[in-house]
Write an enzyme that holds these catalytic residues in place. Structure first.
Site, short mmCIF file in Angstrom:
data_model
loop_
_atom_site.label_atom_id
_atom_site.label_comp_id
_atom_site.label_asym_id
_atom_site.label_seq_id
_atom_site.Cartn_x
_atom_site.Cartn_y
_atom_site.Cartn_z
CD GLU A 258 -2.77 -1.37 0.45
OE1 GLU A 258 -3.09 -0.38 -0.25
OE2 GLU A 258 -3.26 -2.49 0.30
CB CYS A 297 -2.49 6.48 2.57
SG CYS A 297 -3.78 5.63 3.48
P1 NAP Z 1 8.50 5.13 4.08
O1 NAP Z 1 9.59 6.07 4.35
O2 NAP Z 1 8.46 4.46 2.77
O3 NAP Z 1 8.54 4.08 5.27
C1 NAP Z 1 7.57 3.08 5.36
C2 NAP Z 1 8.06 1.98 6.26
O4 NAP Z 1 9.13 1.30 5.62
C3 NAP Z 1 8.63 2.47 7.58
O5 NAP Z 1 8.26 1.57 8.59
C4 NAP Z 1 10.12 2.43 7.35
O6 NAP Z 1 10.85 2.31 8.54
C5 NAP Z 1 10.21 1.19 6.53
N1 NAP Z 1 11.45 1.03 5.78
C6 NAP Z 1 12.13 1.97 5.11
N2 NAP Z 1 13.21 1.41 4.53
C7 NAP Z 1 13.20 0.10 4.84
C8 NAP Z 1 14.05 -1.00 4.55
N3 NAP Z 1 15.13 -0.87 3.81
N4 NAP Z 1 13.74 -2.21 5.06
C9 NAP Z 1 12.65 -2.39 5.81
N5 NAP Z 1 11.80 -1.37 6.12
C10 NAP Z 1 12.07 -0.14 5.63
O7 NAP Z 1 7.07 5.82 4.25
P2 NAP Z 1 6.59 6.77 5.44
O8 NAP Z 1 7.33 8.05 5.31
O9 NAP Z 1 6.60 6.08 6.75
O10 NAP Z 1 5.08 6.96 5.06
C11 NAP Z 1 4.63 7.94 4.17
C12 NAP Z 1 4.21 7.33 2.87
O11 NAP Z 1 3.37 6.22 3.11
C13 NAP Z 1 3.42 8.27 2.02
O12 NAP Z 1 3.94 8.22 0.72
C14 NAP Z 1 2.01 7.69 2.05
O13 NAP Z 1 1.27 7.93 0.88
C15 NAP Z 1 2.23 6.27 2.26
N6 NAP Z 1 1.11 5.66 2.95
C16 NAP Z 1 0.32 4.80 2.26
C17 NAP Z 1 -0.74 4.20 2.88
C18 NAP Z 1 -1.62 3.23 2.15
O14 NAP Z 1 -2.42 2.56 2.78
N7 NAP Z 1 -1.50 3.14 0.85
C19 NAP Z 1 -1.00 4.46 4.22
C20 NAP Z 1 -0.18 5.34 4.89
C21 NAP Z 1 0.88 5.94 4.24
P3 NAP Z 1 11.65 3.57 9.16
O15 NAP Z 1 10.64 4.55 9.54
O16 NAP Z 1 12.36 2.99 10.31
O17 NAP Z 1 12.54 4.06 8.09
#
Ligand code: NAP
Length: 683
Positions: A258, A297
């Protein structure tokens, strides 16, 4: 101020952060508030504990046991949510935002608990679809079944909903009988950690059912196999990096994503100034821009308005946005809190400058706005910002750049087809909404745009009082979207449980299929007893227990009487010549309902007993007409049993009516509620 140590929960032990932990800052004050992560987490032990302790314990439970467990978790969490509210303010969220994250998470658990009890059997196998007839005589048939996968579910979650984001995945995972390893986003992991503590303290979860990684995941993904699932929520960039991991690809590890989404909302051509739809549209847009400071999101990023209404719409949106009170999330009057971190604020401002290539900012100045009650320079505060793009056809960034904050762009469209084309330029989104009172517009959008969006939300004067909001993913409905939104699906009721189960095609004899599916299959062994099955309690009844009646002859007099008594004097029952002209009937025939009524009279045991009520019929089919002079016989077999509460459960009976030549006349499933006890003084 003391710095919180955010723990992980690994193989039954809480593991503190170490020197390599990541820093976590308050969204409101910018201060360091916590440290999360431990570089020496024993990933092997964690996976082993989930696979060998949590998984078997969960799989030993039936779907109903798991549903009761989820309900108990929801009740416990609901009683302890104040401590979650208290710490969530530091994420920048207001009390109203907490209702979405914390209460929304609890509500999601309750819905899955209820769906598990009502829509899944009290067994370990979920049946997908009906029996498939694979042979002429029915001695070899097919059934698709779903069983729990035998690995772990790794949930990697986004920062914006530290509680709901975990629970919306945890509920279907537990219902599937699969243990979870939750990895929250570091920025808000202290809230998830607290939530996990509360869930574990409930004492409801079997050991190994829930583990937590705060901080980095180390080499976890490199150790997964085909029985594991990764369910990721976050940015498209991280999703793309993770899903292309060669180990995950080579081992066909399931990967659900997602990710970000350029959600849109369209005001229908019919919804001009002064209509309830125009006002409703404004309300939805303002709510989506300001709730969680736009960090949702599903938030509306692109706003499409008929060109005749665009000036009026911009003016109204500006005046409503001017009422936003940005400030201390704890203050009651605050309507919009902070973004999650100053890093996030920088990212949003950078994205806003990319939108400015295509669009003009018509509301909100990030360099000059009021922040109430706190030091604006320290926290991650931004004003809501509205952009206007007059040329949506040639613009690129407005359809491509997600500013994950309180930002949206309003754009004009000419006609419905034009609007549909623009809606679909988001390259696949989680949700698009259409505010219209014209069902033709709604249908046109559904036909041409549904393929590009995971959810289409229609709202108007008829539904607005009870509608749930553009941005609310509901546990009953699918959440996810094609293309850029990640191509995944979550929730959607029982559909969401299936991500954590394996569908297998089972082929075999009726006896074998009955045993595996815990649902009696016609043709399978029957059990005959001296006692009438209606005298036996729910638990005494066995699958396949069968009663076969004698033949009963149908007379013309009975057909006549039934016709006049009920008023059903349809010509096929009354007029021989007319009935013969009908391709289905050889002449006057008995009413189907007469046959059902006779059948009930033939199989019933009239005395007070464990059968409490007839609650319905399913799958009724009349296969062969019955005429005066023909006879019918009824066979009734216990097909499936589903407990409903402490006192009684539903028994599904397979009922078949045959004639004197043993030809099938009618079949149906009869549903009864049967008591657990024979003595019925009080149930
Ligand atoms: P993100 O930076 O992509 O991080 C998402 C998750 O991935 C975090 O738990 C992060 O952990 C983890 N992560 C990052 N690099 C990783 C790796 N190499 N290995 C394992 N895990 C890793 O996104 P975010 O900033 O938290 O969230 C914002 C984004 O999420 C927005 O673009 C939004 O649109 C999207 N979103 C989508 C939905 C949906 O249902 N479609 C819902 C909510 C948000 P760390 O924080 O420890 O880096």
């Amino acid at each position: 101020m003391s710095i919180q140590n955010v723990n992980s929960f690994v193989a039954g032990q809480w593991i503190a952060a170490d020197d390599n932990a990541r820093n976590v800052y308050s969204a409101v004050t910018g201060e360091l508030i916590a440290r999360a992560g431990n570089s020496t987490l024993d990933i092997d032990a964690m996976l082993d504990y989930g696979r060998t302790v949590g998984g078997p314990a969960l799989r030993a439970l039936t779907f109903h046991d798991r549903a009761k467990m989820i309900k108990a978790l929801a009740t416990h969490l609901d009683q302890h949510k104040q401590s979650l509210y208290d710490i969530s303010f530091a994420t920048g969220a207001t009390q109203k935002d907490h209702l979405i994250d914390i209460d929304g998470g609890v509500g999601t658990l309750f819905v899955f608990a209820s769906k598990g009890r009502r829509e899944m059997p009290d067994s370990h196998v979920y049946l997908d679809g009906e029996l498939e007839q694979l042979s002429r005589n029915g001695t070899f048939q097919g059934q698709h079944i779903c069983t729990s996968i035998q690995g772990v579910a790794v949930h990697i979650n986004a920062f914006n909903f530290p509680v709901w984001g975990m629970l919306e995945k945890l509920a279907p995972t537990l219902l599937a009988g699969v243990p979870a390893i939750v990895k929250p986003a570091t920025a808000t992991c202290y809230v998830t950690e607290r939530c996990v503590q509360i869930l574990l303290d409930s004492g409801v979860l079997p050991d190994g059912a829930l583990q937590l990684i705060s901080g980095g995941v180390g080499n976890l993904l490199g150790k997964l196999n085909s029985q594991d699932v990764v369910s990721f929520t976050g940015s498209a960039q991280t999703a793309s990096a993770l899903r292309s991991d060669p180990h995950l690809i080579n081992n066909s590890v399931r990967f659900i994503a997602e990710q970000d989404s350029l959600n849109a909302s369209m005001l229908g051509l019919d919804a001009t100034v002064g209509t309830p739809e125009f006002d409703l549209f404004v309300k939805e847009v303002i709510r989506e821009m300001t709730t969680k400071a736009g960090q949702k999101c599903t938030a509306i990023r692109r706003i499409f308005v008929p060109e005749s209404q665009i000036d009026a719409m911009i003016e109204v949106l500006k005046s409503r946005l001017a009422n936003t009170i940005v400030g201390d999330p704890q203050a009651e009057e605050t309507t919009m809190g902070a973004l999650v971190s100053n890093d996030q604020k920088r990212d949003v401002l950078e994205k806003a400058s990319m939108l400015a290539v295509d669009a003009e900012r018509v509301f909100g100045n990030p360099d000059n706005f009021n922040v109430d009650g706190v030091d604006a320079s320290k926290g991650a505060f931004l004003p809501p910002m509205l952009f206007h793009c007059a040329t949506p056809d040639t613009a690129v960034n407005v359809h491509d750049v997600e500013a994950f904050g309180p930002i949206a762009t309003v754009m004009p469209y000419r006609d419905t087809n034009h609007a549909i084309g623009l809606l679909n330029r988001g390259q696949g989104s989680l949700v698009a909404s259409v505010i219209t009172h014209d069902a033709d517009i709604a249908r046109d959008v559904a036909m041409e745009a549904a393929a590009f969006h995971g959810r289409l939300y229609f709202n108007n004067r008829d539904s607005m009082k009870e509608s749930t909001g553009h941005g609310s993913p509901l546990p009953h409905m699918v959440h996810g979207g094609p293309g850029r939104a990640g191509g995944g699906e979550e929730m959607g009721g029982v559909r969401g449980v299936m991500h954590y189960m394996q569908r297998t095609a089972i082929q075999g004899s009726p006896d074998i299929l009955s045993k595996i599916s815990q649902k009696w299959v016609p043709g399978a062994r029957t059990i005959k007893r001296a006692e009438h099955p209606f005298t036996r309690t729910f638990h005494e009844l066995e699958l396949g227990e069968t009663l076969t009646t004698d033949l009963r002859k149908i007379s013309m007099n009975e057909i006549e009487q039934f016709a006049h008594f009920t008023g059903d004097t349809f010509y096929a029952h009354m007029d021989d010549a007319a009935a013969k002209r009908n391709p289905f009937f050889p002449g006057r025939v008995a009413h189907g309902y007469l046959l059902l009524s006779f059948a009930a009279g033939m199989f019933v045991q009239p005395d007070e007993g464990p059968v409490l009520a007839n609650t319905g019929l399913d799958n009724l089919r009349f296969m062969k007409p019955v005429q005066a002079g023909d006879s019918i016989r009824v066979q009734i077999s216990v097909k499936q049993k589903t407990p409903r509460n402490q006192d009684y459960g539903e028994v599904r009976w397979d009922v078949s009516l045959t004639n004197q030549d043993e030809q099938l006349v009618a079949t149906y499933d009869l549903l009864t509620m049967n008591a657990f006890k024979r003595a019925l003084t009080h149930v």
